[in-house]
Design a protein around this motif. Structure first.
Motif, short mmCIF file in Angstrom:
data_model
loop_
_atom_site.label_atom_id
_atom_site.label_comp_id
_atom_site.label_asym_id
_atom_site.label_seq_id
_atom_site.Cartn_x
_atom_site.Cartn_y
_atom_site.Cartn_z
N ILE A 34 37.80 33.13 67.72
CA ILE A 34 36.46 32.61 67.97
C ILE A 34 36.28 31.36 67.11
N LYS A 35 35.75 30.33 67.72
CA LYS A 35 35.59 29.04 67.03
C LYS A 35 34.35 29.04 66.14
N LYS A 36 34.39 28.18 65.13
CA LYS A 36 33.29 28.06 64.18
C LYS A 36 31.97 27.71 64.90
N GLU A 37 32.05 26.85 65.90
CA GLU A 37 30.85 26.45 66.66
C GLU A 37 30.28 27.64 67.44
N ALA A 38 31.16 28.48 67.99
CA ALA A 38 30.71 29.67 68.74
C ALA A 38 30.04 30.67 67.81
N ALA A 40 28.44 29.92 65.01
CA ALA A 40 27.13 29.34 64.67
C ALA A 40 26.15 29.58 65.81
N GLY A 41 26.59 29.41 67.05
CA GLY A 41 25.72 29.67 68.19
C GLY A 41 25.33 31.13 68.29
N ALA A 42 26.27 32.04 68.04
CA ALA A 42 25.99 33.48 68.10
C ALA A 42 24.96 33.88 67.04
N PHE A 43 25.03 33.26 65.86
CA PHE A 43 24.04 33.55 64.82
C PHE A 43 22.64 33.09 65.25
N VAL A 48 27.98 34.29 73.63
CA VAL A 48 29.34 33.80 73.47
C VAL A 48 30.29 34.82 74.09
N ASP A 49 31.25 34.35 74.88
CA ASP A 49 32.28 35.23 75.42
C ASP A 49 33.43 35.31 74.43
N ILE A 61 29.03 38.43 73.46
CA ILE A 61 28.27 38.55 72.22
C ILE A 61 26.87 38.01 72.46
N GLU A 62 25.88 38.87 72.26
CA GLU A 62 24.47 38.46 72.39
C GLU A 62 24.00 37.75 71.12
N THR A 63 24.39 38.31 69.97
CA THR A 63 24.01 37.73 68.68
C THR A 63 24.95 38.29 67.62
N MET A 64 24.93 37.68 66.45
CA MET A 64 25.71 38.15 65.30
C MET A 64 24.82 38.14 64.07
#
Length: 76
Positions: A34-38, A40-43, A48-49, A61-64
């Protein structure tokens, strides 16, 4: 709000993310691709798939948070 059955714990070591065990095939440990940008988006709550490298199952992934990923599907 997502149910706890939709969560899975992860570990972060430096910039790498790991699952202690895959929720699908139970391989242990699993380095997540999983990329750093993904992340950050999940947070921020952006979906994110994540394709598991061990068994190629897909997690949406709905959220982290700092301990768990929260998925669209049941993981437990």
């Amino acid at each position: 709000m997502l149910d706890f059955h939709h969560s899975w714990p992860y570990e972060r070591v430096a910039n790498d993310f790991y699952f202690e065990e895959c929720p699908f095939c139970h391989q242990s440990p699993v380095l997540l691709s999983i990329k750093k940008e993904a992340v950050a988006g999940a947070f921020e709550g952006i979906k994110v798939d994540l394709i598991m490298p061990c068994c190629h199952e897909k997690i949406v992934i709905e959220t982290m948070d700092h301990d768990y990923i929260w998925a669209a599907q049941v993981l437990r």
